[in-house]
Design an enzyme around this catalytic site. Sequence first.
Site, PDB file in Angstrom:
ATOM      1  N   LYS A  74      -2.696  -1.009   1.933  1.00 30.37           N
ATOM      2  CA  LYS A  74      -3.432  -0.233   0.920  1.00 30.37           C
ATOM      3  C   LYS A  74      -2.668   1.001   0.427  1.00 30.37           C
ATOM      4  O   LYS A  74      -1.728   1.463   1.086  1.00 30.37           O
ATOM      5  CB  LYS A  74      -4.786   0.194   1.509  1.00 30.37           C
ATOM      6  CG  LYS A  74      -5.703  -0.988   1.829  1.00 30.37           C
ATOM      7  CD  LYS A  74      -7.097  -0.509   2.212  1.00 30.37           C
ATOM      8  CE  LYS A  74      -8.015  -1.698   2.432  1.00 30.37           C
ATOM      9  NZ  LYS A  74      -9.427  -1.288   2.625  1.00 30.37           N
ATOM     10  N   TYR A 117     -12.902  -6.917  -5.132  1.00 30.17           N
ATOM     11  CA  TYR A 117     -14.025  -6.413  -4.339  1.00 30.17           C
ATOM     12  C   TYR A 117     -15.387  -6.679  -4.990  1.00 30.17           C
ATOM     13  O   TYR A 117     -16.346  -5.945  -4.730  1.00 30.17           O
ATOM     14  CB  TYR A 117     -13.835  -4.911  -4.077  1.00 30.17           C
ATOM     15  CG  TYR A 117     -12.752  -4.628  -3.053  1.00 30.17           C
ATOM     16  CD1 TYR A 117     -12.893  -5.058  -1.733  1.00 30.17           C
ATOM     17  CD2 TYR A 117     -11.598  -3.934  -3.394  1.00 30.17           C
ATOM     18  CE1 TYR A 117     -11.906  -4.799  -0.787  1.00 30.17           C
ATOM     19  CE2 TYR A 117     -10.600  -3.680  -2.446  1.00 30.17           C
ATOM     20  CZ  TYR A 117     -10.774  -4.118  -1.141  1.00 30.17           C
ATOM     21  OH  TYR A 117      -9.796  -3.865  -0.207  1.00 30.17           O
ATOM     22  N   THR A 160     -13.543  -2.483  10.512  1.00 31.62           N
ATOM     23  CA  THR A 160     -13.483  -1.841   9.186  1.00 31.62           C
ATOM     24  C   THR A 160     -13.685  -0.338   9.292  1.00 31.62           C
ATOM     25  O   THR A 160     -12.956   0.456   8.703  1.00 31.62           O
ATOM     26  CB  THR A 160     -14.565  -2.447   8.261  1.00 31.62           C
ATOM     27  OG1 THR A 160     -14.344  -3.849   8.163  1.00 31.62           O
ATOM     28  CG2 THR A 160     -14.530  -1.815   6.880  1.00 31.62           C
ATOM     29  N   ASN A 208      -8.451   2.569   5.161  1.00 35.05           N
ATOM     30  CA  ASN A 208      -8.286   1.922   6.474  1.00 35.05           C
ATOM     31  C   ASN A 208      -7.039   1.033   6.554  1.00 35.05           C
ATOM     32  O   ASN A 208      -7.036   0.021   7.240  1.00 35.05           O
ATOM     33  CB  ASN A 208      -9.569   1.193   6.889  1.00 35.05           C
ATOM     34  CG  ASN A 208      -9.975   0.116   5.910  1.00 35.05           C
ATOM     35  OD1 ASN A 208      -9.308  -0.079   4.900  1.00 35.05           O
ATOM     36  ND2 ASN A 208     -11.049  -0.576   6.212  1.00 35.05           N
ATOM     37  N   HIS A 212      -6.293  -4.437   4.194  1.00 35.50           N
ATOM     38  CA  HIS A 212      -7.375  -5.399   3.968  1.00 35.50           C
ATOM     39  C   HIS A 212      -6.894  -6.730   4.508  1.00 35.50           C
ATOM     40  O   HIS A 212      -5.718  -7.067   4.369  1.00 35.50           O
ATOM     41  CB  HIS A 212      -7.669  -5.529   2.464  1.00 35.50           C
ATOM     42  CG  HIS A 212      -8.512  -6.733   2.169  1.00 35.50           C
ATOM     43  ND1 HIS A 212      -9.869  -6.738   2.323  1.00 35.50           N
ATOM     44  CD2 HIS A 212      -8.165  -7.994   1.782  1.00 35.50           C
ATOM     45  CE1 HIS A 212     -10.335  -7.948   2.020  1.00 35.50           C
ATOM     46  NE2 HIS A 212      -9.316  -8.727   1.693  1.00 35.50           N
ATOM     47  N   GLU A 225      -8.494 -14.907  -2.784  1.00 35.03           N
ATOM     48  CA  GLU A 225      -7.698 -13.679  -2.907  1.00 35.03           C
ATOM     49  C   GLU A 225      -6.212 -13.989  -3.132  1.00 35.03           C
ATOM     50  O   GLU A 225      -5.556 -13.316  -3.922  1.00 35.03           O
ATOM     51  CB  GLU A 225      -7.908 -12.813  -1.656  1.00 35.03           C
ATOM     52  CG  GLU A 225      -9.333 -12.293  -1.568  1.00 35.03           C
ATOM     53  CD  GLU A 225      -9.664 -11.615  -0.244  1.00 35.03           C
ATOM     54  OE1 GLU A 225     -10.581 -10.792  -0.236  1.00 35.03           O
ATOM     55  OE2 GLU A 225      -9.019 -11.910   0.783  1.00 35.03           O
TER      56      GLU A 225
HETATM   57  P1  CMP Z   1     -11.677  -3.885   3.294  1.00 34.63           P
HETATM   58  O1  CMP Z   1     -11.407  -4.734   4.469  1.00 34.63           O
HETATM   59  O2  CMP Z   1     -10.615  -3.762   2.269  1.00 34.63           O
HETATM   60  O3  CMP Z   1     -13.015  -4.410   2.582  1.00 34.63           O
HETATM   61  C1  CMP Z   1     -13.868  -3.572   1.852  1.00 34.63           C
HETATM   62  C2  CMP Z   1     -13.468  -2.148   1.924  1.00 34.63           C
HETATM   63  O4  CMP Z   1     -14.465  -1.229   1.557  1.00 34.63           O
HETATM   64  C3  CMP Z   1     -13.153  -1.782   3.357  1.00 34.63           C
HETATM   65  O5  CMP Z   1     -11.995  -2.417   3.793  1.00 34.63           O
HETATM   66  C4  CMP Z   1     -13.122  -0.272   3.270  1.00 34.63           C
HETATM   67  O6  CMP Z   1     -11.903   0.209   2.714  1.00 34.63           O
HETATM   68  C5  CMP Z   1     -14.238  -0.029   2.281  1.00 34.63           C
HETATM   69  N1  CMP Z   1     -15.494   0.313   2.973  1.00 34.63           N
HETATM   70  C6  CMP Z   1     -16.291  -0.516   3.661  1.00 34.63           C
HETATM   71  N2  CMP Z   1     -17.347   0.159   4.164  1.00 34.63           N
HETATM   72  C7  CMP Z   1     -17.174   1.432   3.760  1.00 34.63           C
HETATM   73  C8  CMP Z   1     -17.914   2.615   3.955  1.00 34.63           C
HETATM   74  N3  CMP Z   1     -19.057   2.612   4.667  1.00 34.63           N
HETATM   75  N4  CMP Z   1     -17.453   3.754   3.425  1.00 34.63           N
HETATM   76  C9  CMP Z   1     -16.306   3.755   2.691  1.00 34.63           C
HETATM   77  N5  CMP Z   1     -15.563   2.670   2.470  1.00 34.63           N
HETATM   78  C10 CMP Z   1     -15.994   1.518   3.012  1.00 34.63           C
END
Ligand code: CMP
Length: 150
Positions: A11, A51, A93, A114, A117, A128
């Site tokens: 990311k 997303y 996550t 985070n 993905h 994807e």
């Molecule tokens: P990802 O695995 O990319 O899939 C969806 C993304 O949304 C997740 O990782 C986080 O980056 C983001 N995300 C999911 N839950 C939250 C949350 N509660 N607050 C902020 N970002 C979130």
Amino acid sequence: MAQQQTFVIIKPGVLQRRLVGEVVARIERKGLRIEAMKLITMSRELCERQYAEHKGKPFYDGLVAFMSSGPSMPMVVSGEEAISTMRKLAGATNAADAEPGTIRGDLAGVTQKNIVHASDSPESAEREIALFFSPEELNPWSDGNHDWIV
Ligand code: CMP
């Protein structure tokens, strides 16, 4: 145990933190194969398509803004049970729940940022991969006689 392909995004922010090598090294050390990888800045439209399932959630607008805020690295990764293997390697996550030893557990302090993905199912992986890569950009390879993975 099935061979699978999965989709990963390193990311935005990981380049700025100089952690690309660290993340890629963890994927390689696990024995997964990198079959495609590129450096792009995602458009808002691409983020919205990636997303789409999260549209309407409280974090959605911030997520789209963040994911389009700078360069990121989409990847195709393959190996035995690659989808669940990559999810375990990534960790939970929620940054606070991610166990030490996982990519997020060791490197992420904020859930939105985070680090990676990783697809959550074969259907997501297929969708994807097709969203980010044309078939010609995929480079399947095998360890052949050099299969060191035990
Ligand atoms: P990802 O695995 O990319 O899939 C969806 C993304 O949304 C997740 O990782 C986080 O980056 C983001 N995300 C999911 N839950 C939250 C949350 N509660 N607050 C902020 N970002 C979130």
